[in-house]
Design a protein around this motif. Structure first.
Motif, PDB file in Angstrom:
ATOM      1  N   ARG A   2      63.870  55.592  48.912  1.00 54.14           N
ATOM      2  CA  ARG A   2      65.030  55.789  48.051  1.00 54.14           C
ATOM      3  C   ARG A   2      64.663  55.401  46.614  1.00 54.14           C
ATOM      4  NH1 ARG A   2      69.782  53.033  51.851  1.00 54.14           N
ATOM      5  NH2 ARG A   2      69.673  54.581  53.539  1.00 54.14           N
ATOM      6  N   PHE A   4      65.818  55.220  42.536  1.00 53.83           N
ATOM      7  CA  PHE A   4      66.856  55.212  41.505  1.00 53.83           C
ATOM      8  C   PHE A   4      66.166  55.498  40.177  1.00 53.83           C
ATOM      9  CE2 PHE A   4      69.775  53.187  38.453  1.00 53.83           C
ATOM     10  CZ  PHE A   4      70.990  53.725  38.875  1.00 53.83           C
ATOM     11  N   VAL A  32      68.501  59.437  43.116  1.00 53.57           N
ATOM     12  CA  VAL A  32      69.713  59.501  42.294  1.00 53.57           C
ATOM     13  C   VAL A  32      69.286  59.349  40.840  1.00 53.57           C
ATOM     14  CG1 VAL A  32      71.892  58.379  41.712  1.00 53.57           C
ATOM     15  CG2 VAL A  32      71.169  58.527  44.104  1.00 53.57           C
ATOM     16  N   SER A  94      76.137  51.822  39.759  1.00 55.75           N
ATOM     17  CA  SER A  94      75.600  52.846  40.663  1.00 55.75           C
ATOM     18  C   SER A  94      74.410  52.350  41.462  1.00 55.75           C
ATOM     19  CB  SER A  94      75.175  54.085  39.855  1.00 55.75           C
ATOM     20  OG  SER A  94      76.251  54.602  39.120  1.00 55.75           O
ATOM     21  N   ALA A  95      73.608  51.469  40.855  1.00 57.93           N
ATOM     22  CA  ALA A  95      72.374  51.040  41.510  1.00 57.93           C
ATOM     23  C   ALA A  95      72.605  50.014  42.608  1.00 57.93           C
ATOM     24  CB  ALA A  95      71.411  50.465  40.468  1.00 57.93           C
ATOM     25  N   SER A  98      72.795  51.421  46.028  1.00 59.99           N
ATOM     26  CA  SER A  98      71.943  52.599  46.243  1.00 59.99           C
ATOM     27  C   SER A  98      70.910  52.400  47.339  1.00 59.99           C
ATOM     28  CB  SER A  98      71.217  52.961  44.939  1.00 59.99           C
ATOM     29  OG  SER A  98      70.297  51.938  44.577  1.00 59.99           O
ATOM     30  N   ALA A 100      68.017  51.307  46.809  1.00 60.23           N
ATOM     31  CA  ALA A 100      66.775  51.796  46.208  1.00 60.23           C
ATOM     32  C   ALA A 100      65.577  50.938  46.602  1.00 60.23           C
ATOM     33  CB  ALA A 100      66.912  51.831  44.689  1.00 60.23           C
TER      34      ALA A 100
END
Length: 425
Positions: A2, A4, A32, A94-95, A98, A100
């Protein structure tokens, strides 16, 4: 994996990260993109999930529109630096959920390493030019608007560049870190690369055939090849553009992207008269500033924008400002170039294209005259050897897989991090 991806800047800064995110998703990874809201359509068109970052790029453009060279760079940095805290807060929103494994970020506004630190994952810098990793071969390209620096200060110029980029955003970043409970950074901590440059992964999205990797770089600095966001194969050009291309010989392209045009009326006359004297045809991209007063005619077509990877192979030469993205697109298309730089890294790319023998000599944008443009166009349109060198360079560039190599590098970074964490458990 994933990923970011975080970037603030112009389309030339964002577009390569959209290309990388699109490739990551095609390879089965999750990606993303976090960027200013104006770039949401670009991401959505590439089927890349998008998260807004609280930065109004139209406001930024208005502030810097009348500046040039180092002044342009400094004003851009100060303006973006004042927005750092709000941008970090919106990016973190947003992170944080996530999941990530890695944060990939562009350093125009250096925020990604702070997001990565709070997530506890590695941060990877993504750069379209060799702007931050020191080398003795050449000075940091952002200083190429000033007098040529002596070689002994080449390496030091990168430290100055990194500190100058970081210092603009430091106050807002420090407030955000304090609110997030992160430790205060030591006074000599590099604002972009941390305390240990050799441990910081940096992926460069330019071609080895355009600018070979310096031998004195650390192993963590890679050159991947261009990160190209290809135009979908079913894209169709506007009717007027298709008709103009079909109506005669390949035209020249003239466009300066988001660069300010000091005297648009004079420039419009310059273009019209030069094209008429040469008896050629031209497609002129109006861009963001100033050229919208130029009228289309039988020999000139004015367009707002057209995808470079689609249009450039259909023109005879490319006249532009020397941005990293436009330079790469023209080189990949195998077309001769005329570069009239405005500021920052653009003189660097202008000089590099001349060294490669695929570009004519031309003055900076502010000094451009009709006779100078005419001489340059005559050279690139008549010089068969220059045209052949441009074609051969394009063939080599197109054989690279820039986003594919970047994905492979990210996979290795994440795998290595996970193995190290597992060994410490």
């Amino acid at each position: 994996m994933r990923v970011f991806l975080l970037a603030v800047g112009s389309q030339g800064d964002i577009r390569p990260l959209v290309a990388l995110a699109e490739r990551l998703r095609r390879e089965g990874h999750e990606a993303v993109l976090a960027a200013p809201p104006t770039f949401k359509p670009l991401a959505i068109a590439a089927r890349v999930p998008f998260a807004p970052v609280d930065v109004d790029m139209m406001r930024v453009a208005e502030v810097i529109s009348d500046s040039h060279g180092v002044r342009h760079f400094a004003r851009l940095g100060r303006t973006l630096g004042g927005l750092a805290e709000g941008a970090l807060s919106s990016a973190w929103a947003s992170a944080k959920d996530s999941g990530a494994d890695v944060v990939v970020h562009h350093p125009v506004l250096p925020l990604g390493q702070h997001i990565a630190e709070r997530l506890g994952v590695p941060a990877v810098l993504s750069l379209p030019l060799p702007a931050l990793v020191p080398t003795g071969r050449f000075a940091a390209p952002i200083w190429s608007t000033t007098a040529r620096l002596p070689g002994v200060v080449n390496r030091a110029s990168y430290r100055v560049a990194r500190l100058q980029v970081g210092v603009w955003s430091r106050r807002g970043v420090d407030r955000w870190r304090a609110a997030a409970g992160l430790p205060r950074r030591p006074g000599r901590h590099d604002p972009l690369l941390g305390p240990d440059l050799s441990a910081t992964p940096v992926l460069h999205g330019h071609s080895e055939h355009v600018l070979p990797r310096p031998e004195d770089w650390p192993d963590t600095a890679k050159v991947c090849g261009y990160w190209v966001l290809h135009t979908p194969p079913d894209w169709t050009p506007p009717r007027k553009l298709a008709a103009f291309l079909d109506a005669g010989p390949a035209p020249v392209y003239i466009g300066f992207g988001s660069m300010p045009i000091g005297d648009p009326r004079r420039f419009n006359v310059l273009v019209e008269e030069t094209v008429r004297r040469l008896g050629t045809r031209a497609i002129v991209a109006s861009g963001y500033h100033g050229l919208r007063g130029l009228a289309s005619s039988d020999h000139i077509l004015v367009v707002r924008h057209a995808p470079h990877d689609w249009l450039f192979p259909r023109v005879s030469a490319v006249v532009h400002h020397g941005g990293a993205g436009t330079t790469g697109a023209a080189a990949a298309a195998g077309r001769p170039q005329i570069i009239c730089p405005v500021g920052t890294d653009q003189p660097f790319w202008a000089e590099r294209m001349r060294q490669l023998g695929v570009s004519a000599e031309a003055p900076p944008m502010r000094e451009l005259t009709g006779p100078a443009l005419e001489r340059a166009l005559r050279q690139v349109l008549d010089d068969r050897a220059l045209q052949q060198r441009a074609i051969e360079l394009g063939d080599r560039i197109r054989a690279e897989d820039g986003t594919g190599r970047a994905v492979s590098q990210l996979e290795q970074i994440v795998s290595g991090t996970q193995q190290m964490e597992a060994s410490h458990r």
